[in-house]
Design an enzyme around this catalytic site. Structure first.
Site, PDB file in Angstrom:
ATOM      1  CG  HIS A   1       0.392  10.568   4.219  1.00  0.00           C
ATOM      2  ND1 HIS A   1       0.793   9.258   4.399  1.00  0.00           N
ATOM      3  CD2 HIS A   1       0.680  10.881   2.926  1.00  0.00           C
ATOM      4  CE1 HIS A   1       1.286   8.793   3.261  1.00  0.00           C
ATOM      5  NE2 HIS A   1       1.223   9.756   2.352  1.00  0.00           N
TER       6      HIS A   1
ATOM      7  CG  HIS B   1      -2.160  10.921  -0.726  1.00  0.00           C
ATOM      8  ND1 HIS B   1      -2.135   9.575  -1.045  1.00  0.00           N
ATOM      9  CD2 HIS B   1      -0.899  11.228  -0.311  1.00  0.00           C
ATOM     10  CE1 HIS B   1      -0.922   9.089  -0.829  1.00  0.00           C
ATOM     11  NE2 HIS B   1      -0.154  10.075  -0.383  1.00  0.00           N
ATOM     12  CD  GLU B   2       0.426  14.657   0.731  1.00  0.00           C
ATOM     13  OE1 GLU B   2       0.977  14.288   1.790  1.00  0.00           O
ATOM     14  OE2 GLU B   2       0.767  14.225  -0.383  1.00  0.00           O
TER      15      GLU B   2
ATOM     16  CD  GLU C   1       2.961   7.612  -0.110  1.00  0.00           C
ATOM     17  OE1 GLU C   1       2.093   8.180  -0.821  1.00  0.00           O
ATOM     18  OE2 GLU C   1       3.533   8.177   0.834  1.00  0.00           O
TER      19      GLU C   1
END
Length: 291
Positions: free
Chosen positions: A148, A144-145, A224
């Site tokens: 980003h 997930h990071e 998100e």
């Protein structure tokens, strides 16, 4: 509620400080002495609006390390650190990214990514998250990071913040000028902005700044969802990300410092949904069901 108030103050602080400084330097008087110069006002607003946003972006990695106590892993000293560095390297390769710095910090379950560019990024994870999640769940959080970073979310959020800040400064001064002109409509001797301009502009900056924060928070929530989807793609399945979000829902998570409120895997939810930087976990899990 305290987190929300501090989040608003963080967004407004740099802009208000720059506004006060320019007022003391006579910029406002220069803009309004012979009538409001809209072209120069727009340029001035852009400098103030984007200036604060880009200063925050350029300082983001340094401030993140300082405010969380994150330690960059230069040479892994444990099997957990070896796994952490190797996992981020694997995910970064899948995302066609340069290797980010990898850091670990003491704290409740959370993780974040930051940095001014894709070539100068940082992925950090808390000891609490590593201790409370399975390896698959923790890898999903790391994915997930990394997503980003791949999506350029730090820069895009900065641009959005800069645009709304510009309009806050611009519109606040237009309203201030109109109010000041009305209050001094029979005063033909004085020139330049009066107290009505200064007070009205400051009040409008606060009010318009709240509206701007709602816009930025909405964008933050959308990114998100995109990062969750990116994690599912990097992992080859949405299940690990869904499991990680479910795990987060059952853990006591601690929000990141206010200057990083939008960066964590968890946090940013509160009483005022319009100012939440993260969607509810249930909505994020449901969104992944469509993948």
């Amino acid at each position: 509620m305290k987190r929300i108030v501090l989040f608003l103050l963080t967004n407004l602080a740099v802009m208000l400080v720059l506004s006060v400084v320019t007022s003391l330097l006579g910029v406002n008087k220069f803009l309004t002495t012979n009538g409001l110069n809209l072209g120069m006002l727009l340029a001035f607003s852009a400098v103030i609006g984007f200036g604060g946003a880009f200063i925050s972006l350029l300082m983001s990695k340094t401030m993140a390390k300082w405010s969380t106590g994150a330690r960059v892993i230069e040479a892994p000293s444990s099997s957990t650190e070896v796994w952490l560095v190797d996992t981020v390297a694997k995910l970064a390769k899948r995302a066609n990214l340069p290797m980010p710095e990898v850091a670990i910090y003491e704290g409740e379950p959370n993780a974040f990514a930051t940095g001014a560019t894709k070539n100068s990024s940082l992925v950090a994870v808390s000891t609490g998250l590593l201790q409370s999640m399975t390896r698959d769940e923790a890898e999903a959080v790391l994915a997930h990071e990394v997503a980003h970073i791949a999506n350029g979310d730090m820069v895009t959020l900065t641009l959005i913040q800069g645009v709304v800040n510009t309009f806050v400064v611009f519109l606040a001064r237009i309203v201030g000028y109109v109010v000041d002109s009305f209050l001094r409509r029979n005063d033909e001797e004085s020139s330049g902005p009066g107290i009505g301009y200064m007070v009205t502009s400051m009040i409008c900056e606060i009010v318009f700044g709240i509206v701007a924060s709602i816009i930025v928070a909405w964008f933050s929530r959308q990114r998100e969802f995109r990062a969750d989807a990116g994690a599912a793609q990097l992992m080859g399945s949405a299940v690990p990300m869904q499991n990680a979000l479910r795990r987060l829902g059952g853990l006591h998570t601690e929000p990141l410092p206010q200057n990083m409120a939008a960066s964590g895997i968890a946090g940013g939810q509160g009483i005022m949904a319009l100012l939440a930087t993260h969607p509810p976990l249930e909505e994020r899990i449901a969104a992944l069901n469509t993948r």
